[in-house]
Motif scaffolding. Structure first.
Motif, PDB file in Angstrom:
ATOM      1  N   THR A 171       0.807  -1.213   0.000  1.00  0.00           N
ATOM      2  CA  THR A 171       0.000   0.000   0.000  1.00  0.00           C
ATOM      3  C   THR A 171       0.844   1.269   0.000  1.00  0.00           C
ATOM      4  O   THR A 171       0.351   2.325  -0.360  1.00  0.00           O
ATOM      5  CB  THR A 171      -0.941   0.035   1.221  1.00  0.00           C
ATOM      6  OG1 THR A 171      -0.151  -0.105   2.399  1.00  0.00           O
ATOM      7  CG2 THR A 171      -1.960  -1.080   1.151  1.00  0.00           C
ATOM      8  N   GLN A 172       2.106   1.174   0.404  1.00  0.00           N
ATOM      9  CA  GLN A 172       2.950   2.371   0.376  1.00  0.00           C
ATOM     10  C   GLN A 172       4.332   2.027  -0.152  1.00  0.00           C
ATOM     11  O   GLN A 172       4.764   0.882  -0.110  1.00  0.00           O
ATOM     12  CB  GLN A 172       3.044   3.026   1.737  1.00  0.00           C
ATOM     13  CG  GLN A 172       3.674   2.170   2.808  1.00  0.00           C
ATOM     14  CD  GLN A 172       3.632   2.870   4.161  1.00  0.00           C
ATOM     15  OE1 GLN A 172       2.908   3.821   4.358  1.00  0.00           O
ATOM     16  NE2 GLN A 172       4.415   2.377   5.086  1.00  0.00           N
ATOM     17  N   ARG A 173       4.996   3.054  -0.668  1.00  0.00           N
ATOM     18  CA  ARG A 173       6.338   2.894  -1.214  1.00  0.00           C
ATOM     19  C   ARG A 173       7.298   2.494  -0.101  1.00  0.00           C
ATOM     20  O   ARG A 173       7.194   2.962   1.024  1.00  0.00           O
ATOM     21  CB  ARG A 173       6.771   4.220  -1.837  1.00  0.00           C
ATOM     22  CG  ARG A 173       8.129   4.170  -2.455  1.00  0.00           C
ATOM     23  CD  ARG A 173       8.350   5.437  -3.221  1.00  0.00           C
ATOM     24  NE  ARG A 173       9.636   6.000  -2.883  1.00  0.00           N
ATOM     25  CZ  ARG A 173      10.191   7.000  -3.514  1.00  0.00           C
ATOM     26  NH1 ARG A 173       9.556   7.586  -4.487  1.00  0.00           N
ATOM     27  NH2 ARG A 173      11.356   7.440  -3.158  1.00  0.00           N
ATOM     28  N   ASN A 174       8.233   1.620  -0.435  1.00  0.00           N
ATOM     29  CA  ASN A 174       9.228   1.143   0.509  1.00  0.00           C
ATOM     30  C   ASN A 174      10.593   1.394  -0.116  1.00  0.00           C
ATOM     31  O   ASN A 174      10.828   1.065  -1.270  1.00  0.00           O
ATOM     32  CB  ASN A 174       9.007  -0.352   0.758  1.00  0.00           C
ATOM     33  CG  ASN A 174      10.024  -0.933   1.722  1.00  0.00           C
ATOM     34  OD1 ASN A 174      10.794  -0.224   2.353  1.00  0.00           O
ATOM     35  ND2 ASN A 174      10.023  -2.244   1.828  1.00  0.00           N
ATOM     36  N   GLU A 175      11.486   1.963   0.665  1.00  0.00           N
ATOM     37  CA  GLU A 175      12.818   2.266   0.161  1.00  0.00           C
ATOM     38  C   GLU A 175      13.852   1.717   1.127  1.00  0.00           C
ATOM     39  O   GLU A 175      13.703   1.854   2.340  1.00  0.00           O
ATOM     40  CB  GLU A 175      12.969   3.778   0.027  1.00  0.00           C
ATOM     41  CG  GLU A 175      14.238   4.202  -0.627  1.00  0.00           C
ATOM     42  CD  GLU A 175      14.257   5.698  -0.916  1.00  0.00           C
ATOM     43  OE1 GLU A 175      15.374   6.247  -0.936  1.00  0.00           O
ATOM     44  OE2 GLU A 175      13.188   6.300  -1.104  1.00  0.00           O
TER      45      GLU A 175
END
Length: 147
Positions: free
Chosen positions: A62-66
């Motif tokens: 559901t959200q960007r992961n870096e």
């Protein structure tokens, strides 16, 4: 000190293009092996070239992961509603005029967009050749070291 240059890599595009990674990429239970193999090759390229490598994958979360390894690769997983292509294009649009930048992708639309942004494009095959050259440099360096 020279200006930092970047190589942005469309992870899934490259894994589909490289035969040695394609089989593992197609199997959900083995996809991580293809990702690890690609990351290892890109680390070697980064170490030998001095470029900062940013590896971008399409996401499912559901959200960007870096993730950023200390002194190593930067890996970005797009959120489910965004593609790796969109992130590559945004990064090129934002930074290509400030830093030398190459983008590795098999996608023709990505190529056109990033070229318009001022970045250079390379194919997955060209990237493979760069990685192979870096691996040869490492082997030569190891061979020259005193035992």
């Amino acid at each position: 000190m020279s200006q930092l240059s970047y190589l942005l890599v469309d992870g899934h595009s490259v894994m589909h293009a490289w035969p040695e990674l394609r089989r593992d990429q197609r199997s959900a239970s083995r996809r991580h092996l293809a990702q690890l193999a690609l990351m290892q090759r890109l680390r070697t390229y980064q170490d030998m070239s001095g470029k900062q490598v940013v590896l971008v994958f399409d996401g499912t979360h559901t959200q960007r992961n870096e993730q950023r390894e200390p002194g190593g690769l930067q890996v970005i997983y797009a959120e489910a509603t965004t593609t790796a292509d969109a992130i590559l294009e945004r990064l090129a649009n934002r930074y290509a005029r400030e830093h030398p930048m190459q983008v590795a992708s098999a996608d023709g639309m990505v190529r056109e967009t990033i070229l318009a942004c001022g970045a250079d494009w390379i194919s997955p095959e060209m990237l493979k050749s760069l990685c192979e050259d870096a691996e040869k440099q490492v082997q030569e360096w190891i061979g020259k070291r005193p035992r």
